[in-house]
Design a protein around this motif. Structure first.
Motif, mmCIF file in Angstrom:
data_model
loop_
_atom_site.group_PDB
_atom_site.id
_atom_site.type_symbol
_atom_site.label_atom_id
_atom_site.label_comp_id
_atom_site.label_asym_id
_atom_site.label_seq_id
_atom_site.Cartn_x
_atom_site.Cartn_y
_atom_site.Cartn_z
ATOM 1 N N PRO A 85 -22.469 56.400 5.616
ATOM 2 C CA PRO A 85 -23.588 57.334 5.500
ATOM 3 C C PRO A 85 -23.160 58.740 5.101
ATOM 4 O O PRO A 85 -24.000 59.570 4.756
ATOM 5 N N HIS A 86 -21.860 58.997 5.143
ATOM 6 C CA HIS A 86 -21.308 60.323 4.813
ATOM 7 C C HIS A 86 -19.868 60.081 4.413
ATOM 8 O O HIS A 86 -19.158 59.298 5.043
ATOM 9 N N ILE A 87 -19.406 60.731 3.358
ATOM 10 C CA ILE A 87 -18.049 60.473 2.900
ATOM 11 C C ILE A 87 -17.039 61.079 3.873
ATOM 12 O O ILE A 87 -17.164 62.242 4.267
ATOM 13 N N PRO A 88 -16.041 60.311 4.309
ATOM 14 C CA PRO A 88 -15.022 60.867 5.209
ATOM 15 C C PRO A 88 -14.112 61.828 4.458
ATOM 16 O O PRO A 88 -13.870 61.664 3.256
ATOM 17 N N GLU A 89 -13.602 62.822 5.158
ATOM 18 C CA GLU A 89 -12.773 63.852 4.533
ATOM 19 C C GLU A 89 -11.315 63.400 4.498
ATOM 20 O O GLU A 89 -10.417 64.063 5.007
ATOM 21 N N CYS A 90 -11.080 62.249 3.895
ATOM 22 C CA CYS A 90 -9.745 61.662 3.880
ATOM 23 C C CYS A 90 -9.761 60.455 2.953
ATOM 24 O O CYS A 90 -10.792 60.111 2.379
ATOM 25 N N HIS A 91 -8.618 59.789 2.821
ATOM 26 C CA HIS A 91 -8.540 58.525 2.103
ATOM 27 C C HIS A 91 -9.265 57.462 2.929
ATOM 28 O O HIS A 91 -9.216 57.479 4.163
ATOM 29 N N ILE A 92 -9.900 56.488 2.269
ATOM 30 C CA ILE A 92 -10.940 55.723 2.960
ATOM 31 C C ILE A 92 -10.550 54.326 3.412
ATOM 32 O O ILE A 92 -11.301 53.692 4.158
ATOM 33 N N GLN A 93 -9.380 53.783 3.002
ATOM 34 C CA GLN A 93 -9.159 52.372 3.270
ATOM 35 C C GLN A 93 -9.119 52.038 4.758
ATOM 36 O O GLN A 93 -9.635 50.987 5.171
ATOM 37 N N ALA A 94 -8.538 52.893 5.588
ATOM 38 C CA ALA A 94 -8.474 52.594 7.019
ATOM 39 C C ALA A 94 -9.868 52.504 7.624
ATOM 40 O O ALA A 94 -10.114 51.704 8.542
ATOM 41 N N LEU A 95 -10.792 53.312 7.125
ATOM 42 C CA LEU A 95 -12.161 53.265 7.642
ATOM 43 C C LEU A 95 -12.848 51.968 7.235
ATOM 44 O O LEU A 95 -13.635 51.411 8.004
ATOM 45 N N VAL A 96 -12.548 51.456 6.039
ATOM 46 C CA VAL A 96 -13.127 50.183 5.613
ATOM 47 C C VAL A 96 -12.628 49.053 6.511
ATOM 48 O O VAL A 96 -13.403 48.197 6.950
ATOM 49 N N TYR A 97 -11.325 49.048 6.799
ATOM 50 C CA TYR A 97 -10.784 48.033 7.715
ATOM 51 C C TYR A 97 -11.464 48.121 9.084
ATOM 52 O O TYR A 97 -11.822 47.100 9.685
ATOM 53 N N THR A 98 -11.626 49.322 9.584
ATOM 54 C CA THR A 98 -12.211 49.511 10.909
ATOM 55 C C THR A 98 -13.664 49.067 10.927
ATOM 56 O O THR A 98 -14.114 48.398 11.878
#
Length: 634
Positions: A574-587
Motif C-alpha cells: 500500500p506504500h513503497i518501502p524506503e529500501c530494497h524490496i525483496q525481503a518484504l516480498v518474502y515476508t
C-alpha cells in the motif's frame, strides 16, 4: 541505452554454454500434467510464488500447481554468480524485457524495467540486497490497512522465518559488522560481503567521522533504516540464494506439488457466482500465441504471484479492473475495480561517475578483458572465492532530507526510522545510464536514489492480446518533491566524498556530465538525462481496509469483490518501502501462507476429491492440444 553491466562477448558465450540440465521433477509442457484440478493454483513461480508453494505443500494432502512463464534457474551462471547479476540484460531469455512508455520526467525517454522470467522470478535476477524495512514501514502499512496483523510486532516472526545469517565467502571475522538478533532461522542465506574492496573503509570511516545526516548504523536490518553500513545480501557460500534455491528446490520431490515452466496464464475464469460475487476457479494456460488454451482449476484458491506488472495485467485480461477501460478493449467486465493497475510506484535512480587514481584496484579491467573475466570466473567455479562472490556493491547509506525540505511538504517517508534517499558505491564503472564503459582509466560509480518518491503511475493494457506488453508508466520524477530530493541526493554524494580526508589520495575528478553539473539547474539536466529506476515496482493491486472502496486487495490479500482469488507479491504494497524490496516480498509471502492455511483449516482436511469427470475432460483437452502440436510440427 544500457541498463546493466556489459561483460566481454566471449564470456557471455561461456555463460550460455555452461547450462546444466533442469530438474526432472519440473514439467515443461501442459501436456505433461497428470490432472487438471488442484487445491491451489499459483500463477508465478517467483519470489512469493515459490514461498507459497513450499509452505502449502508441507501438508501432503494439499495439491498445488505452480505455473511459471519462464525457464528453470538451474545451471545459469549469471543467476548463480552474485557479481554477474548485472549482466542479466534486457533481451535475454530470463528477463521479461519490459520497457516503459515515454517518461515526461526523463525528457520523454523510455527505460527498461527488468523482471525475472525464470523460476525464482526477480529473486533470481536482482542485485541481491537484503533490507527488511524499518519498523515504521510495517506500522505504516498497519495504519493504512487498519489491520494490526501488518504491524512490525505481528510481522517480525514471519520475517525471521525467511532467513538466516551465514558466514561470508572469505570467512572473515564479522563481529561488530551486524546485529545477530536481526536474523532468523529460515531457508534463505544472508551474508555480509565476502570480498573486500578499497571503497569499504573509505565509505564507513567517512560516515563514522561525519555523523549527523550521514551517520554510521551497524546493521540496517535492526529496525532503524537510516545510516551507512555494509550491504547484506542473499548470498551463501559465494552463490545466490533465491526463492527457487531456498524454497522451491527442497519441495520438488513432494508428490503433491507440480511445477510447470515455460507456460503462461492468459486468463482467470469465474464460472459461477455466489450471492452476486464471481467465484474464480479456472486458469487458462498456453505456451505460445497460437496454442489452444488448456484450463486447470483450483478447488480452493488461485494465488496470483506475477508481480506488480504481471498480476494487474492478468487481472485486466480476465475482466477484473476499471470497467470502462476493459470495455474499450473489448474485454467483458467481470468485476469493476477501478484501482487495478493504478498506484504504480518505483524508486528513481541516477548513476554518477568519478575517475580515480591509476593504482586503484577497481573492476574496470575485468569488464574490458575476456581473459581476466574468465580467470575470475574460474576462481569462483573452483573455490567460490574472489570478486564474483559479491554483488557489485559492498557499502551503501540511507539518508533523511534536511528539515528545510519539508517546509511546504509533508515527509512522505513512513516515519523517523525511514529515509528519503539512498547512496550506493560501486568499485568500478557501472554503465547504467547513457554512458558507455571507458576504454581506459579507473572509475567508481556512485548511485543516488529517491526511496520515498511521491510520483505515481499505472499499468494499463495496450490490447486484449496476452502476449502484447502492457503500457508501463511509472511516472518517474514527475513531482517537484522527487526532483528536489534527487538533486539533494546528488549533492549529498558529492559532499560525502569531498569533505572527508579518506578520499584525498583517491579521486582525480568527476566524469561525464557530472563534471559540469555545478548548479541545481545543471544537476536537474543531468538527472533527466541519466535517471532510470532501481526496478522496485510496487502498488498496482494495493491493500486497503476491508470495507474501503479504494484499493484492490483486502488485508488478507483477497481480491475485493471476488471469491477464490488472492494476490501475494509486491503489487499489494500500500506504500513503497524506503529500501530494497525483496525481503518484504518474502515476508509478505510467509504471512500470506499462514493466512491461507488458517482460511482452509489445515488441521481438518476435506474428504478425498472426486476428480474422475474432470480428469476425463482434461484428457480430451490434452489430446486436442497434442494434435495441434503435431499439426504445427508437420
Amino acid at each position: 541505452m544500457k541498463s546493466t553491466f556489459q561483460i566481454p562477448f566471449t564470456s557471455k558465450l561461456l555463460l550460455l554454454l555452461f547450462a546444466k540440465s533442469s530438474f526432472s521433477a519440473l514439467l515443461s509442457s501442459p501436456r505433461e500434467l497428470a490432472k487438471s484440478k488442484y487445491d491451489f493454483v499459483i500463477v508465478g513461480g517467483g519470489t512469493a510464488g515459490s514461498v507459497i508453494a513450499s509452505r502449502l505443500t508441507e501438508d501432503s494432502s494439499v495439491k498445488v500447481l505452480v505455473v511459471e512463464a519462464g525457464i528453470s534457474h538451474v545451471g545459469l551462471l549469471n543467476v548463480e554468480v552474485p557479481f554477474l547479476s548485472t549482466s542479466i540484460q534486457p533481451g535475454t531469455a530470463i528477463d521479461w524485457n519490459y520497457t516503459t512508455v515515454a517518461q515526461a520526467g526523463l525528457d520523454n525517454r523510455t527505460v527498461s524495467i527488468p523482471r525475472g522470467h525464470v523460476l525464482g522470478g526477480s529473486s533470481s535476477t536482482n542485485v541481491l540486497v537484503w533490507n527488511r524495512g524499518s519498523n515504521d514501514v510495517w506500522d505504516h502499512w498497519s495504519n493504512i490497512t487498519k489491520d494490526e496483523r501488518w504491524s512490525w510486532n505481528a510481522i517480525e516472526p514471519y520475517y525471521l522465518k525467511t532467513n538466516h545469517m551465514t558466514t561470508p565467502a572469505d570467512k572473515h571475522n564479522t563481529t561488530g559488522q551486524f546485529d545477530p538478533s536481526a536474523y532468523g532461522s529460515g531457508p534463505l542465506d544472508i551474508s555480509l560481503p565476502g570480498y573486500p574492496t578499497e571503497l569499504d573503509g573509505r565509505v564507513l570511516n567517512t560516515s563514522k567521522s561525519l555523523g549527523g545526516r550521514v551517520k554510521y548504523t551497524q546493521d540496517l536490518n535492526s529496525g532503524d533504516l537510516v545510516g551507512f553500513s555494509y550491504i547484506q545480501s542473499t548470498i551463501g557460500n559465494g552463490e545466490r540464494s533465491s526463492s527457487a534455491t531456498a524454497y522451491l528446490e527442497p519441495a520438488l520431490d513432494r508428490s503433491n506439488l507440480d511445477v510447470l515452466i515455460n507456460t503462461r496464464a492468459i486468463r482467470l475464469v469465474a464460472n459461477e457466482t455466489q450471492a452476486g460475487t464471481p467465484v474464480f476457479t479456472g486458469v487458462e494456460l498456453v505456451q505460445g500465441p497460437q496454442d489452444t488454451p488448456i484450463r486447470v482449476t483450483a478447488s480452493n484458491e488461485i494465488v496470483l504471484c506475477g508481480g506488480s506488472i504481471g498480476t494487474p495485467q492478468l487481472l485486466l485480461l480476465s475482466g477484473v479492473g476499471p470497467k470502462e477501460e476493459l470495455t474499450t478493449l473489448g474485454i467483458d467486465p467481470v468485476l469493476d475495480i477501478p484501482d487495478v493497475g493504478k498506484n504504480l510506484i518505483d524508486h528513481p535512480l541516477v548513476p554518477t561517475y568519478y575517475q580515480v587514481a591509476d593504482n586503484a584496484t577497481t573492476f574496470d579491467d575485468l569488464l574490458r578483458s575476456a581473459d581476466l573475466f574468465n580467470q575470475t570466473l574460474a576462481q569462483w567455479q573452483n573455490d567460490k572465492q574472489g570478486l564474483f562472490v559479491n554483488s557489485p556493491s559492498n557499502t551503501y547509506g540511507f539518508l533523511q532530507l534536511p528539515d528545510e525540505a519539508f517546509v511546504n511538504q509533508t515527509n512522505p517517508a513512513a516515519g523517523p526510522l525511514s529515509a528519503n534517499t539512498e547512496i550506493l558505491f560501486g568499485d568500478g564503472f557501472a554503465p547504467l545510464g547513457t554512458l558507455t564503459q571507458p576504454l581506459m582509466g579507473r572509475f567508481i560509480t556512485i548511485l543516488t536514489a529517491v526511496v520515498s518518491p511521491t510520483s505515481r503511475g499505472s499499468i494499463t493494457l495496450n490490447s486484449s492480446d496476452p502476449f502484447e506488453q502492457p503500457l508501463i508508466n511509472p511516472g518517474i520524477l514527475t513531482t517537484e518533491f522527487d526532483m528536489n530530493a534527487m538533486v539533494q541526493a546528488v549533492k549529498d554524494s558529492q559532499q560525502f566524498i569531498h569533505t572527508s580526508p579518506y578520499w584525498d589520495d583517491f579521486f582525480l575528478g568527476p566524469y561525464g556530465d557530472l563534471a559540469s553539473a555545478e548548479t541545481d539547474e545543471e544537476r536537474i539536466e543531468l538527472i533527466r538525462k541519466e535517471a532510470v529506476t532501481i526496478y522496485h515496482p510496487v502498488g498496482t493491486a494495493s491493500m486497503s481496509p476491508k470495507e474501503a472502496k479504494w484499493g484492490v486487495t483486502d488485508p488478507e490479500l483477497r481480491v475485493k469483490g471476488a471469491r477464490g482469488l488472492r494476490v501475494v507479491d509486491a503489487s499489494i504494497f500500500p506504500h513503497i518501502p524506503e529500501c530494497h524490496i525483496q525481503a518484504l516480498v518474502y515476508t509478505v509471502a510467509e504471512r500470506a501462507a499462514d493466512m491461507i492455511k488458517e482460511a482452509y483449516n489445515y488441521t481438518k482436511r476435506c474428504e478425498a476429491r472426486k476428480e474422475d469427470s474432470e480428469s476425463a475432460k482434461f484428457s480430451y483437452d490434452l489430446r486436442a492440444l497434442d494434435s495441434h502440436f503435431r499439426d504445427a510440427s508437420t
